[in-house]
Write a protein that holds these residues in place. Structure first.
Motif, mmCIF file in Angstrom:
data_model
loop_
_atom_site.group_PDB
_atom_site.id
_atom_site.type_symbol
_atom_site.label_atom_id
_atom_site.label_comp_id
_atom_site.label_asym_id
_atom_site.label_seq_id
_atom_site.Cartn_x
_atom_site.Cartn_y
_atom_site.Cartn_z
ATOM 1 N N PRO A 254 0.875 -1.390 0.024
ATOM 2 C CA PRO A 254 0.019 -0.026 -0.029
ATOM 3 C C PRO A 254 0.813 1.388 0.021
ATOM 4 C CG PRO A 254 -0.935 -1.590 1.542
ATOM 5 C CD PRO A 254 0.206 -2.122 1.151
ATOM 6 N N THR A 255 2.297 1.246 0.570
ATOM 7 C CA THR A 255 2.829 2.196 0.636
ATOM 8 C C THR A 255 3.593 2.721 -0.838
ATOM 9 O OG1 THR A 255 4.871 0.931 1.245
ATOM 10 C CG2 THR A 255 3.325 1.942 2.883
ATOM 11 N N GLY A 256 3.332 1.475 -1.714
ATOM 12 C CA GLY A 256 4.005 1.715 -2.880
ATOM 13 C C GLY A 256 5.396 1.329 -3.249
ATOM 14 N N GLU A 257 5.777 0.624 -2.196
ATOM 15 C CA GLU A 257 6.949 -0.129 -2.135
ATOM 16 C C GLU A 257 6.900 -1.339 -3.075
ATOM 17 O OE1 GLU A 257 10.154 -2.215 0.948
ATOM 18 O OE2 GLU A 257 8.383 -1.328 1.780
ATOM 19 N N PHE A 258 7.931 -1.896 -3.871
ATOM 20 C CA PHE A 258 7.784 -2.861 -4.753
ATOM 21 C C PHE A 258 8.608 -4.131 -4.097
ATOM 22 C CE2 PHE A 258 9.002 -5.516 -8.383
ATOM 23 C CZ PHE A 258 7.975 -5.361 -9.164
ATOM 24 N N LEU A 259 8.131 -5.302 -3.940
ATOM 25 C CA LEU A 259 8.809 -6.435 -3.439
ATOM 26 C C LEU A 259 9.051 -7.373 -4.497
ATOM 27 C CD1 LEU A 259 7.310 -6.914 -0.052
ATOM 28 C CD2 LEU A 259 9.147 -5.608 -0.464
ATOM 29 N N HIS A 260 10.253 -7.865 -4.772
ATOM 30 C CA HIS A 260 10.789 -9.025 -5.610
ATOM 31 C C HIS A 260 10.353 -10.229 -4.870
ATOM 32 C CE1 HIS A 260 12.168 -6.296 -8.792
ATOM 33 N NE2 HIS A 260 12.861 -5.439 -7.811
ATOM 34 N N GLN A 261 10.335 -11.415 -5.787
ATOM 35 C CA GLN A 261 10.158 -12.604 -5.350
ATOM 36 C C GLN A 261 11.569 -13.153 -4.640
ATOM 37 O OE1 GLN A 261 10.314 -15.911 -8.031
ATOM 38 N NE2 GLN A 261 8.037 -16.555 -7.008
ATOM 39 N N SER A 262 11.324 -13.491 -3.454
ATOM 40 C CA SER A 262 12.591 -13.974 -2.643
ATOM 41 C C SER A 262 13.422 -14.956 -3.319
ATOM 42 C CB SER A 262 12.269 -14.649 -1.556
ATOM 43 O OG SER A 262 11.662 -15.909 -1.696
ATOM 44 N N GLU A 263 14.652 -15.163 -3.100
ATOM 45 C CA GLU A 263 15.667 -16.266 -3.732
ATOM 46 C C GLU A 263 15.257 -17.554 -3.480
ATOM 47 O OE1 GLU A 263 20.532 -17.165 -3.804
ATOM 48 O OE2 GLU A 263 19.629 -15.038 -2.819
ATOM 49 N N GLN A 264 14.877 -17.549 -2.093
ATOM 50 C CA GLN A 264 14.465 -19.067 -1.703
ATOM 51 C C GLN A 264 13.240 -19.669 -2.691
ATOM 52 O OE1 GLN A 264 14.946 -16.558 0.122
ATOM 53 N NE2 GLN A 264 16.239 -17.013 2.124
ATOM 54 N N MET A 265 12.364 -18.708 -2.925
ATOM 55 C CA MET A 265 11.207 -19.028 -3.734
ATOM 56 C C MET A 265 11.666 -19.432 -5.103
ATOM 57 S SD MET A 265 8.022 -20.153 -3.436
ATOM 58 C CE MET A 265 6.658 -20.181 -4.789
ATOM 59 N N ARG A 266 12.674 -18.755 -5.757
ATOM 60 C CA ARG A 266 13.156 -18.755 -7.115
ATOM 61 C C ARG A 266 13.768 -20.184 -7.091
ATOM 62 N NH1 ARG A 266 14.072 -13.250 -6.834
ATOM 63 N NH2 ARG A 266 16.372 -13.799 -6.428
ATOM 64 N N GLU A 267 14.289 -20.907 -6.116
ATOM 65 C CA GLU A 267 15.299 -22.212 -5.907
ATOM 66 C C GLU A 267 14.389 -23.371 -5.769
ATOM 67 O OE1 GLU A 267 18.048 -21.258 -3.082
ATOM 68 O OE2 GLU A 267 19.324 -19.946 -4.443
ATOM 69 N N VAL A 268 12.984 -23.155 -5.159
ATOM 70 C CA VAL A 268 12.305 -24.172 -4.486
ATOM 71 C C VAL A 268 11.907 -25.379 -5.343
ATOM 72 C CG1 VAL A 268 9.933 -23.510 -5.386
ATOM 73 C CG2 VAL A 268 10.397 -24.384 -2.851
ATOM 74 N N GLU A 269 11.819 -25.382 -6.774
ATOM 75 C CA GLU A 269 11.595 -26.432 -7.473
ATOM 76 C C GLU A 269 12.409 -27.664 -7.403
ATOM 77 O OE1 GLU A 269 10.318 -27.590 -11.998
ATOM 78 O OE2 GLU A 269 10.903 -25.468 -11.515
ATOM 79 N N ASN A 270 12.123 -28.619 -6.802
ATOM 80 C CA ASN A 270 13.218 -29.775 -6.691
ATOM 81 C C ASN A 270 14.196 -29.688 -5.824
ATOM 82 O OD1 ASN A 270 11.443 -31.253 -8.642
ATOM 83 N ND2 ASN A 270 12.839 -30.692 -10.290
#
Length: 216
Positions: free
Chosen positions: A31-47
Protein backbone atom coordinates in the motif's frame (compact mmCIF):
# COMPACT_ATOMS: atom_id res chain seq x y z
CA UNK A 1 -7.69 -18.05 -1.69
CA UNK A 2 -9.44 -19.32 1.44
CA UNK A 3 -12.56 -17.18 1.83
CA UNK A 4 -14.75 -20.30 2.07
CA UNK A 5 -13.05 -21.26 5.35
CA UNK A 6 -12.60 -17.71 6.65
CA UNK A 7 -16.31 -16.96 6.20
CA UNK A 8 -17.31 -20.16 8.02
CA UNK A 9 -14.98 -19.39 10.94
CA UNK A 10 -16.15 -15.78 11.28
CA UNK A 11 -19.80 -16.84 11.10
CA UNK A 12 -19.10 -19.22 14.00
CA UNK A 13 -17.71 -16.41 16.14
CA UNK A 14 -13.97 -16.79 15.61
CA UNK A 15 -11.62 -13.87 15.01
CA UNK A 16 -9.53 -14.70 11.93
CA UNK A 17 -6.16 -13.16 11.11
CA UNK A 18 -4.76 -14.14 7.72
CA UNK A 19 -1.05 -14.24 6.94
CA UNK A 20 0.29 -13.74 3.43
CA UNK A 21 3.75 -14.49 2.09
CA UNK A 22 4.41 -11.62 -0.33
CA UNK A 23 8.00 -12.70 -0.98
CA UNK A 24 6.69 -15.93 -2.54
CA UNK A 25 4.70 -14.14 -5.26
CA UNK A 26 6.34 -13.03 -8.51
CA UNK A 27 6.18 -9.49 -7.14
CA UNK A 28 4.13 -7.52 -4.61
CA UNK A 29 3.25 -3.82 -4.46
CA UNK A 30 2.58 -2.71 -0.88
CA UNK A 31 0.00 0.00 0.00
CA UNK A 32 2.95 2.35 0.54
CA UNK A 33 3.98 1.84 -3.08
CA UNK A 34 7.02 -0.23 -2.11
CA UNK A 35 7.83 -2.94 -4.67
CA UNK A 36 8.87 -6.37 -3.38
CA UNK A 37 10.62 -8.88 -5.62
CA UNK A 38 10.20 -12.63 -5.25
CA UNK A 39 12.65 -14.05 -2.73
CA UNK A 40 15.69 -16.00 -3.83
CA UNK A 41 14.47 -18.97 -1.77
CA UNK A 42 11.24 -19.13 -3.78
CA UNK A 43 13.10 -19.02 -7.08
CA UNK A 44 15.17 -22.02 -5.95
CA UNK A 45 12.32 -24.07 -4.53
CA UNK A 46 11.61 -26.40 -7.48
CA UNK A 47 13.04 -29.86 -6.74
CA UNK A 48 15.02 -28.33 -3.88
CA UNK A 49 14.07 -29.50 -0.39
CA UNK A 50 16.56 -27.23 1.47
CA UNK A 51 14.96 -24.23 -0.25
CA UNK A 52 11.55 -25.38 1.01
CA UNK A 53 13.01 -25.44 4.51
CA UNK A 54 14.18 -21.84 4.10
CA UNK A 55 10.68 -20.78 3.05
CA UNK A 56 9.26 -22.45 6.15
CA UNK A 57 11.82 -20.59 8.28
CA UNK A 58 10.68 -17.29 6.74
CA UNK A 59 7.04 -18.11 7.47
CA UNK A 60 7.91 -19.02 11.05
CA UNK A 61 9.54 -15.62 11.53
CA UNK A 62 6.38 -13.99 10.17
CA UNK A 63 4.26 -15.92 12.66
CA UNK A 64 6.52 -14.99 15.57
CA UNK A 65 6.11 -11.35 14.59
CA UNK A 66 2.34 -11.78 14.32
CA UNK A 67 2.01 -13.42 17.74
CA UNK A 68 3.88 -10.54 19.34
CA UNK A 69 1.76 -8.05 17.38
CA UNK A 70 -1.42 -9.76 18.60
CA UNK A 71 -0.38 -9.18 22.20
CA UNK A 72 0.11 -5.48 21.49
CA UNK A 73 -3.10 -5.10 19.45
CA UNK A 74 -5.11 -6.75 22.21
CA UNK A 75 -3.67 -4.39 24.84
CA UNK A 76 -3.67 -1.09 22.94
CA UNK A 77 -6.70 1.07 22.23
CA UNK A 78 -8.30 0.30 18.89
CA UNK A 79 -10.81 -1.99 17.22
CA UNK A 80 -9.04 -5.15 18.46
CA UNK A 81 -8.56 -4.06 22.07
CA UNK A 82 -9.61 -6.95 24.32
CA UNK A 83 -11.12 -8.86 21.40
CA UNK A 84 -8.43 -11.55 21.03
CA UNK A 85 -8.34 -14.49 23.42
CA UNK A 86 -4.59 -15.16 23.48
CA UNK A 87 -5.03 -18.32 25.53
CA UNK A 88 -7.00 -20.00 22.73
CA UNK A 89 -5.33 -19.71 19.35
CA UNK A 90 -5.46 -22.10 16.39
CA UNK A 91 -3.08 -22.16 13.45
CA UNK A 92 -4.50 -23.35 10.13
CA UNK A 93 -2.51 -23.86 6.95
CA UNK A 94 -2.69 -25.37 3.48
CA UNK A 95 0.17 -26.85 1.46
CA UNK A 96 3.39 -25.17 2.63
CA UNK A 97 1.31 -23.36 5.25
CA UNK A 98 0.14 -26.71 6.56
CA UNK A 99 3.72 -27.93 6.71
CA UNK A 100 4.67 -24.80 8.64
CA UNK A 101 1.84 -25.41 11.10
CA UNK A 102 3.10 -28.96 11.66
CA UNK A 103 6.68 -27.80 12.20
CA UNK A 104 5.47 -25.38 14.85
CA UNK A 105 4.24 -28.31 16.92
CA UNK A 106 7.82 -29.48 17.44
CA UNK A 107 8.44 -28.88 21.18
CA UNK A 108 12.04 -27.87 20.48
CA UNK A 109 10.80 -24.73 18.74
CA UNK A 110 10.28 -21.66 20.87
CA UNK A 111 7.29 -20.25 19.00
CA UNK A 112 4.90 -21.24 21.77
CA UNK A 113 6.46 -18.52 23.92
CA UNK A 114 6.23 -15.16 22.17
CA UNK A 115 6.54 -11.83 23.92
CA UNK A 116 4.27 -11.70 26.94
CA UNK A 117 2.25 -14.73 25.90
CA UNK A 118 3.07 -18.22 27.12
CA UNK A 119 1.72 -21.08 25.03
CA UNK A 120 1.16 -23.80 27.62
CA UNK A 121 -0.49 -26.57 25.65
CA UNK A 122 0.20 -28.43 22.43
CA UNK A 123 -3.20 -28.39 20.72
CA UNK A 124 -5.03 -31.29 19.16
CA UNK A 125 -4.60 -31.28 15.40
CA UNK A 126 -6.89 -32.05 12.50
CA UNK A 127 -4.97 -33.08 9.39
CA UNK A 128 -7.11 -33.09 6.26
CA UNK A 129 -5.52 -35.10 3.47
CA UNK A 130 -6.60 -35.14 -0.14
CA UNK A 131 -6.91 -38.37 -2.10
CA UNK A 132 -3.66 -40.31 -2.27
CA UNK A 133 -1.17 -39.14 -4.90
CA UNK A 134 0.53 -41.79 -7.00
CA UNK A 135 4.16 -41.92 -5.88
CA UNK A 136 5.59 -42.04 -9.42
CA UNK A 137 3.61 -38.97 -10.49
CA UNK A 138 4.55 -37.13 -7.31
CA UNK A 139 8.23 -37.91 -7.91
CA UNK A 140 7.95 -36.75 -11.52
CA UNK A 141 6.57 -33.39 -10.41
CA UNK A 142 8.85 -32.63 -7.47
CA UNK A 143 11.88 -34.91 -7.67
CA UNK A 144 12.83 -37.93 -5.59
CA UNK A 145 14.60 -35.98 -2.82
CA UNK A 146 11.59 -33.75 -2.14
CA UNK A 147 9.16 -36.69 -2.23
CA UNK A 148 11.32 -38.82 0.09
CA UNK A 149 11.62 -35.96 2.59
CA UNK A 150 7.89 -35.30 2.32
CA UNK A 151 7.06 -38.90 3.18
CA UNK A 152 9.64 -38.95 5.97
CA UNK A 153 8.18 -35.76 7.45
CA UNK A 154 4.63 -37.13 7.32
CA UNK A 155 5.77 -40.28 9.14
CA UNK A 156 7.45 -38.17 11.84
CA UNK A 157 4.32 -36.04 12.15
CA UNK A 158 2.09 -39.08 12.60
CA UNK A 159 4.38 -40.53 15.29
CA UNK A 160 4.69 -37.27 17.23
CA UNK A 161 0.99 -36.55 17.12
CA UNK A 162 -0.18 -40.05 17.96
CA UNK A 163 -3.15 -39.73 20.28
CA UNK A 164 -3.36 -35.98 19.67
CA UNK A 165 -4.38 -35.75 16.03
CA UNK A 166 -7.03 -36.87 13.60
CA UNK A 167 -5.88 -37.77 10.09
CA UNK A 168 -8.79 -37.61 7.66
CA UNK A 169 -8.79 -38.30 3.93
CA UNK A 170 -11.12 -36.05 1.96
CA UNK A 171 -12.63 -37.98 -0.93
CA UNK A 172 -12.65 -36.37 -4.40
CA UNK A 173 -10.27 -33.65 -3.22
CA UNK A 174 -7.23 -32.46 -5.14
CA UNK A 175 -4.52 -30.18 -3.82
CA UNK A 176 -6.33 -27.00 -4.83
CA UNK A 177 -9.68 -28.23 -3.47
CA UNK A 178 -8.52 -26.76 -0.16
CA UNK A 179 -8.58 -23.29 -1.74
CA UNK A 180 -11.17 -21.09 -3.48
CA UNK A 181 -9.53 -21.35 -6.91
CA UNK A 182 -11.62 -24.23 -8.37
CA UNK A 183 -14.78 -22.24 -7.61
CA UNK A 184 -13.82 -19.81 -10.37
CA UNK A 185 -13.18 -22.43 -13.05
CA UNK A 186 -15.44 -22.48 -16.10
CA UNK A 187 -16.03 -26.17 -15.38
CA UNK A 188 -19.39 -26.05 -13.55
CA UNK A 189 -19.27 -29.67 -12.27
CA UNK A 190 -15.81 -28.99 -10.79
CA UNK A 191 -17.07 -25.85 -9.08
CA UNK A 192 -20.05 -27.71 -7.61
CA UNK A 193 -17.83 -30.58 -6.46
CA UNK A 194 -15.46 -28.12 -4.80
CA UNK A 195 -18.38 -26.53 -2.98
CA UNK A 196 -19.31 -29.92 -1.54
CA UNK A 197 -15.69 -30.55 -0.51
CA UNK A 198 -15.56 -27.15 1.20
CA UNK A 199 -18.66 -28.01 3.21
CA UNK A 200 -16.97 -31.19 4.47
CA UNK A 201 -13.73 -29.39 5.30
CA UNK A 202 -15.54 -26.60 7.14
CA UNK A 203 -17.64 -29.07 9.09
CA UNK A 204 -14.61 -31.00 10.33
CA UNK A 205 -12.62 -27.84 10.97
CA UNK A 206 -15.36 -26.26 13.05
CA UNK A 207 -15.90 -29.46 15.02
CA UNK A 208 -12.23 -29.53 16.04
CA UNK A 209 -12.10 -25.83 16.92
CA UNK A 210 -15.35 -25.97 18.86
CA UNK A 211 -14.02 -28.87 20.91
CA UNK A 212 -10.50 -27.59 21.51
CA UNK A 213 -10.98 -23.82 21.69
CA UNK A 214 -14.52 -23.47 22.97
CA UNK A 215 -14.65 -26.69 24.97
CA UNK A 216 -17.95 -27.81 23.47
Amino acid sequence: MYMYAIAALVNDGFAVITVSAPYEAMFTVLPTGEFLHQSEQMREVENNYPALGKLIDLRIEDLKWLLNAMVKLNAESGMLQGVLDLERIALIGHSLGGTTAAVLLDPSMDLFRAGETEWKHTPSVLVLQRDAVHFARFKELFGEEVVSKYIETEEILVRRLQGKASLIEVKEASHMSFSDLPLFEADQPLSEQTGRIHERINGMLLDVLEQNLKGR
